[in-house]
Scaffold this active site. Structure first.
Site, PDB file in Angstrom:
ATOM      1  N   LYS A 124      42.185  26.654  26.179  1.00 17.16           N
ATOM      2  CA  LYS A 124      43.662  25.952  25.228  1.00 17.16           C
ATOM      3  C   LYS A 124      44.431  26.517  26.252  1.00 17.16           C
ATOM      4  O   LYS A 124      45.768  25.886  25.830  1.00 17.16           O
ATOM      5  CB  LYS A 124      43.095  26.843  23.905  1.00 17.16           C
ATOM      6  CG  LYS A 124      42.039  26.113  22.974  1.00 17.16           C
ATOM      7  CD  LYS A 124      42.089  24.739  22.594  1.00 17.16           C
ATOM      8  CE  LYS A 124      41.110  23.679  21.785  1.00 17.16           C
ATOM      9  NZ  LYS A 124      41.308  22.296  21.718  1.00 17.16           N
ATOM     10  N   ILE A 136      28.584  12.017  20.227  1.00 16.93           N
ATOM     11  CA  ILE A 136      27.205  12.027  19.901  1.00 16.93           C
ATOM     12  C   ILE A 136      27.116  11.981  18.821  1.00 16.93           C
ATOM     13  O   ILE A 136      25.996  11.065  18.037  1.00 16.93           O
ATOM     14  CB  ILE A 136      26.335  13.782  20.688  1.00 16.93           C
ATOM     15  CG1 ILE A 136      26.756  13.033  21.803  1.00 16.93           C
ATOM     16  CG2 ILE A 136      25.417  13.280  19.674  1.00 16.93           C
ATOM     17  CD1 ILE A 136      26.147  15.003  22.905  1.00 16.93           C
ATOM     18  N   GLY A 163      34.997  13.931  14.496  1.00 15.75           N
ATOM     19  CA  GLY A 163      34.835  16.337  13.720  1.00 15.75           C
ATOM     20  C   GLY A 163      35.787  16.646  12.989  1.00 15.75           C
ATOM     21  O   GLY A 163      36.031  15.354  12.289  1.00 15.75           O
ATOM     22  N   GLN A 164      35.725  17.547  12.123  1.00 14.73           N
ATOM     23  CA  GLN A 164      36.496  18.295  11.288  1.00 14.73           C
ATOM     24  C   GLN A 164      37.938  17.554  11.421  1.00 14.73           C
ATOM     25  O   GLN A 164      38.220  16.953   9.196  1.00 14.73           O
ATOM     26  CB  GLN A 164      36.465  19.196  11.350  1.00 14.73           C
ATOM     27  CG  GLN A 164      37.007  20.550   9.379  1.00 14.73           C
ATOM     28  CD  GLN A 164      37.249  21.262   9.972  1.00 14.73           C
ATOM     29  OE1 GLN A 164      37.673  22.445  11.328  1.00 14.73           O
ATOM     30  NE2 GLN A 164      37.489  22.200   8.808  1.00 14.73           N
ATOM     31  N   TYR A 183      36.388  29.786  25.180  1.00 12.05           N
ATOM     32  CA  TYR A 183      37.646  28.739  25.002  1.00 12.05           C
ATOM     33  C   TYR A 183      38.895  28.889  24.689  1.00 12.05           C
ATOM     34  O   TYR A 183      39.964  27.613  24.928  1.00 12.05           O
ATOM     35  CB  TYR A 183      37.080  28.672  23.483  1.00 12.05           C
ATOM     36  CG  TYR A 183      37.639  27.677  22.509  1.00 12.05           C
ATOM     37  CD1 TYR A 183      37.698  26.415  21.388  1.00 12.05           C
ATOM     38  CD2 TYR A 183      38.771  28.093  20.889  1.00 12.05           C
ATOM     39  CE1 TYR A 183      38.036  25.891  20.698  1.00 12.05           C
ATOM     40  CE2 TYR A 183      39.390  27.378  20.040  1.00 12.05           C
ATOM     41  CZ  TYR A 183      39.067  25.914  20.242  1.00 12.05           C
ATOM     42  OH  TYR A 183      39.770  25.569  19.147  1.00 12.05           O
ATOM     43  N   GLY A 199      37.388  12.583  19.711  1.00 16.06           N
ATOM     44  CA  GLY A 199      36.860  13.545  18.962  1.00 16.06           C
ATOM     45  C   GLY A 199      36.798  12.588  17.220  1.00 16.06           C
ATOM     46  O   GLY A 199      36.763  13.812  16.127  1.00 16.06           O
TER      47      GLY A 199
HETATM   48  C1  AKB Z   1      37.357  27.838  15.695  1.00 13.90           C
HETATM   49  O1  AKB Z   1      37.242  28.416  15.053  1.00 13.90           O
HETATM   50  O2  AKB Z   1      36.868  28.240  17.156  1.00 13.90           O
HETATM   51  C2  AKB Z   1      38.494  26.765  15.550  1.00 13.90           C
HETATM   52  C3  AKB Z   1      39.686  27.862  16.155  1.00 13.90           C
HETATM   53  C4  AKB Z   1      40.444  28.261  15.084  1.00 13.90           C
HETATM   54  O3  AKB Z   1      40.458  27.018  17.454  1.00 13.90           O
HETATM   55  N1  AKB Z   1      38.712  26.687  14.167  1.00 13.90           N
END
Ligand code: AKB
Length: 315
Positions: free
Chosen positions: A151, A40, A15-16, A147, A12
Site C-alpha cells: 500500500k 475469480i 469485492g467488499q 500488505y 475488484g
Molecule cells: C485489512 O484488514 O486487511 C483491511 C485493511 C485495514 O486495509 N481491512
C-alpha cells in the site's frame, strides 16, 4: 446525474468495497457506463445484470488494455487487492497483485491519457512506530506487513505518476470497513463484520483478536461517500491526493461485543487471538483525518451505535 466524460471501470468489483461502489456509480452515471471487473469470484445477479461485467487479472496488462479500449474507459476505480491476512501468508502474490497490478493500471492510464484513477490505500501504511493514539496524516511510514508495504508502494507510485506525468490519481487510507452486502475476505479487520453474522446465526462468535484490540473503522455508506467525495473534489484543493486518512469510528473488539449485546442480550463472544493479532498490533488505534475534513469536507455520519443498529437490521 453528475457530469461524466467516458466510461468508468471498477476493478475488484466483486469485492467488499468494489461491489457497493459499482452499484453507487451505476446509480449515479447509469448502468451501461460503469464496467464491473472481477477475477475469480462470481458476481452476484445484481452486479451482473445492472451493467457490463468482465473478467480481468490486474497482473496482466493486456487484459486491462483490452477492456479499457473496448469500453472507452476514462476513469478507473482500482479496487482489486489482496488484504492483510492473506498477504502475510502469500507475500509474493500480495506484491504481484497490489503493487504490479497498480503499476499496470497507472501505466495504462498514463498512455491513454485517462481522466482519473482511484487507488485504495489503507491504514496498513503505518507501522508500530507512529503515535498509535492518533496517527498523523504526514509522517514517516514504516509498515511491517507485506500488505502495508504494497500500500505504501501504491501511494509512492501514485505520487510519481501525479508529479511526473500530471495524471489525476487519488486515494484513501481506508480503516477497517464494516458492511452487510459482501463479506470482506482475508483482512485483519474482518472480525468486525463476522461478529454480526455469528450473532444472528448462532449467538456466539470466537474472535481472533484480543478483547482490548482497538482499531479505526468505518461503515460502508461512509466509505462510499468518502470515495465519491474525494473523486469529486477539485484536484488543486488536495494536499495529499495519493492517500488521505479517513475514519468513522474507533473501538475495541470488546466494545463492539457490548454494543451488539445491547440489541441481542444473549450474544456471547470468546477471544482466541491468532496470527492476525500481530498485524492488528502494528496498526494505529485512530487516524487523524483532519486533512480530509479540511481539503474536501470529509465528515463521517456513522458512529459505533448507529452502525451496529443498522448492521443488525441488515444481516
Ligand atoms: C485489512 O484488514 O486487511 C483491511 C485493511 C485495514 O486495509 N481491512
Amino acid at each position: 446525474m453528475a457530469d461524466m466524460e467516458g466510461r468508468i471501470l471498477v476493478t475488484g468489483a466483486v469485492g467488499q468495497i468494489g461491489s457497493e461502489l459499482t452499484m453507487a456509480l451505476r446509480t449515479r452515471y447509469g448502468g451501461s457506463n460503469v464496467v464491473a471487473a472481477g477475477h475469480i469470484t462470481e458476481p452476484t445477479e445484481t452486479l451482473r445484470d445492472s451493467g457490463p461485467f468482465v473478467t480481468i487479472d490486474v497482473r496482466e496488462s493486456a487484459e486491462i488494455e483490452q477492456i479499457v479500449d473496448k469500453y472507452q474507459i476514462e476513469t478507473i476505480y482500482h479496487m482489486a487487492a489482496i488484504l492483510s491476512a492473506v498477504g502475510e501468508k502469500n507475500p509474493y502474490m500480495a506484491w504481484d497483485v497490489n503493487a504490479n497490478g497498480l503499476l499496470n493500471i497507472l501505466e495504462i492510464a498514463r498512455q491513454r491519457g485517462l481522466s482519473q484513477v482511484f487507488i485504495p490505500s489503507s491504514m496498513a501504511v503505518y507501522g508500530p512506530d507512529v503515535p498509535r493514539e492518533l496517527a498523523p496524516q504526514d509522517c514517516a511510514l514504516n509498515p511491517t506487513t507485506m500488505y502495508g508495504i504494497t500500500k505504501l508502494a501504491g501511494e509512492a507510485l501514485a505520487k510519481n505518476y501525479i508529479h511526473n506525468y500530471g495524471l489525476d490519481v487519488r486515494g484513501l487510507r481506508y480503516p477497517g470497513v464494516i458492511s452487510s452486502e459482501t463479506p470482506p475476505g482475508g483482512g485483519t479487520t474482518d472480525y468486525a463484520v463476522e461478529i454480526f453474522y455469528a450473532a444472528e446465526a448462532s449467538g456466539h462468535y470466537q474472535c481472533f483478536v484480543r478483547k482490548d484490540t482497538v482499531l479505526p473503522m468505518m461503515y460502508m455508506p461512509d466509505c462510499i461517500r468518502a470515495t465519491l467525495n474525494l473523486m469529486d473534489a477539485p484536484f488543486e484543493d488536495l494536499e495529499y491526493p495519493a492517500g488521505y486518512n479517513v475514519e468513522g469510528m474507533s473501538f475495541s473488539a470488546g466494545m463492539l461485543v457490548e454494543a451488539v449485546r445491547k440489541h441481542l442480550p444473549g450474544f456471547s463472544c470468546s477471544f482466541v487471538p491468532d496470527e492476525r493479532q500481530r498485524i492488528a498490533d502494528s496498526w494505529p488505534l485512530r487516524l487523524d483525518d483532519s486533512a480530509a475534513r479540511r481539503d474536501w469536507n470529509w465528515m463521517p455520519q456513522f458512529g459505533l451505535e448507529e452502525m451496529v443498529e443498522d448492521m443488525l437490521m441488515r444481516v
